[in-house]
Design an enzyme around this catalytic site. Sequence first.
Site, PDB file in Angstrom:
ATOM      1  CE  LYS A   1      -3.722   2.392   2.416  1.00  0.00           C
ATOM      2  NZ  LYS A   1      -4.700   2.366   3.505  1.00  0.00           N
TER       3      LYS A   1
ATOM      4  CE1 TYR B   1     -14.951   3.552  -2.998  1.00  0.00           C
ATOM      5  CE2 TYR B   1     -13.129   4.000  -4.494  1.00  0.00           C
ATOM      6  CZ  TYR B   1     -13.617   3.861  -3.212  1.00  0.00           C
ATOM      7  OH  TYR B   1     -12.772   4.030  -2.143  1.00  0.00           O
TER       8      TYR B   1
ATOM      9  CB  SER C   1     -11.218   7.739  -3.770  1.00  0.00           C
ATOM     10  OG  SER C   1     -10.003   8.192  -3.203  1.00  0.00           O
TER      11      SER C   1
ATOM     12  CE  LYS D   1      -6.388   1.966  -0.667  1.00  0.00           C
ATOM     13  NZ  LYS D   1      -7.039   1.922   0.612  1.00  0.00           N
TER      14      LYS D   1
ATOM     15  NE  ARG E   1      -5.626  10.085   3.143  1.00  0.00           N
ATOM     16  CZ  ARG E   1      -4.326  10.179   2.967  1.00  0.00           C
ATOM     17  NH1 ARG E   1      -3.752  11.363   2.962  1.00  0.00           N
ATOM     18  NH2 ARG E   1      -3.593   9.093   2.820  1.00  0.00           N
TER      19      ARG E   1
ATOM     20  CD  GLU F   1       5.637  -3.772   3.720  1.00  0.00           C
ATOM     21  OE1 GLU F   1       4.928  -4.597   4.311  1.00  0.00           O
ATOM     22  OE2 GLU F   1       6.055  -2.736   4.263  1.00  0.00           O
TER      23      GLU F   1
ATOM     24  NE  ARG G   1      -3.467   7.547   5.703  1.00  0.00           N
ATOM     25  CZ  ARG G   1      -4.229   8.057   6.673  1.00  0.00           C
ATOM     26  NH1 ARG G   1      -3.695   8.315   7.856  1.00  0.00           N
ATOM     27  NH2 ARG G   1      -5.489   8.334   6.459  1.00  0.00           N
TER      28      ARG G   1
HETATM   29  C1  PBG Z   1      -7.110   3.655   5.210  1.00  0.00           C
HETATM   30  C2  PBG Z   1      -7.642   3.599   3.831  1.00  0.00           C
HETATM   31  C3  PBG Z   1      -7.482   4.534   2.817  1.00  0.00           C
HETATM   32  C4  PBG Z   1      -8.156   4.055   1.701  1.00  0.00           C
HETATM   33  C5  PBG Z   1      -8.724   2.861   2.063  1.00  0.00           C
HETATM   34  N1  PBG Z   1      -8.358   2.574   3.372  1.00  0.00           N
HETATM   35  C6  PBG Z   1      -6.893   5.871   2.811  1.00  0.00           C
HETATM   36  C7  PBG Z   1      -5.570   6.143   3.297  1.00  0.00           C
HETATM   37  O1  PBG Z   1      -4.715   5.271   3.456  1.00  0.00           O
HETATM   38  O2  PBG Z   1      -5.357   7.322   3.538  1.00  0.00           O
HETATM   39  C8  PBG Z   1      -8.230   4.740   0.386  1.00  0.00           C
HETATM   40  C9  PBG Z   1      -9.261   4.231  -0.547  1.00  0.00           C
HETATM   41  C10 PBG Z   1      -9.489   5.096  -1.721  1.00  0.00           C
HETATM   42  O3  PBG Z   1      -8.824   6.132  -1.927  1.00  0.00           O
HETATM   43  O4  PBG Z   1     -10.383   4.746  -2.505  1.00  0.00           O
HETATM   44  N2  PBG Z   1      -7.925   2.941   6.100  1.00  0.00           N
END
Ligand code: PBG
Length: 329
Positions: free
Chosen positions: A200, A317, A278, A252, A210, A237, A221
């Site tokens: 990730k 989505y 997203s 991701k 967010r 990982e 992060r």
């Molecule tokens: C964290 C989480 C995130 C997403 C899913 N789980 C955001 C992040 O790490 O800041 C992002 C999903 C998306 O952007 O569609 N629990």
Amino acid sequence: MTHDPFHPVHRPRRLRSTPGIRRLVAESRLHPADLVLPVFVAEGATDPRPIASLPGLVQHSRSSLTDAVQEASELGVGAVMVFGVPLTKDATGSGALDPDGILAQSVRWCLEASPGLPVIADLCLDEFTDHGHCGILDASGRVDNDATLLQYAAMANVLADAGASVLGASGMMDGQIGAVRAALDEVGHTDTALLAYAAKYASAFYGPFREAVQSSLQGDRLTYQQDPANARESVREVALDVAEGADIVMVKPALSYLDVVARTRAAVDIPVAAYVVSGEFAMIELAAAAGAFDRRRAIEEALVSVRRAGADIVVTYWASEVAGWLRAG
Ligand code: PBG
């Protein structure tokens, strides 16, 4: 005798000549069962609330969640992935450990709506912490890895008790899969599967999410999610998560990381998932709305590219909409 170069022997176009032949030789295809629908559920919402940055998507109320889950199930979508949006947050994300909190409740609502549809619950603290980080902070304000593992372990059992068949460990803490697996097994949740967000990345493409979960994150992060520059690192990982007991590994975001999807596919024998996030959704929606390209073709091309790269499961989505297209043929 040399061949006449103006009359080629090898004609790859032969296999592209009709829709039927193209369909026959397609190497990858989309199927509803391979698609996972993420849903956001807002505590206290009486009506679905549109999310400005994600055209067409909403924060669900209980009743709109029920409708969305039933629709997904009827269309043959593979699973739903649930994110909770709580009314209150605190430093340790204690709402995530509340058996009557929005996430555990949402898991139960999904199961009531469609008992046979697998529910993947997000196992992370970021929606529940007032600072917005995926873990709890130490005295100096850094994310405390090992203290966070204890929270994840407790949260995992709450979500398993609620009936989630899969937990999506998305926090990127070291050792999270091993810790959560041990905690689940200890109380007999041996059948609760772990989907590890193994690779990730710290991505700008999470921006609209967010907003969707009303994240309170200040800063970034970068000390726990991966550097977009690195691919070898994700092999490590992924290997660690497999060794710790992951049942499914995920990459991701998906579209900017198709090389990582392919490397992950080559490295493991367990299912590989990839999450079209997203910002990737928003890019296509906004460009299509501006007339840049055909929306449906762009969505199908993006999703099949993730399958082609080697993902078995695509989190998107668009899951229900695409499942509807597939059913209509
Ligand atoms: C964290 C989480 C995130 C997403 C899913 N789980 C955001 C992040 O790490 O800041 C992002 C999903 C998306 O952007 O569609 N629990």
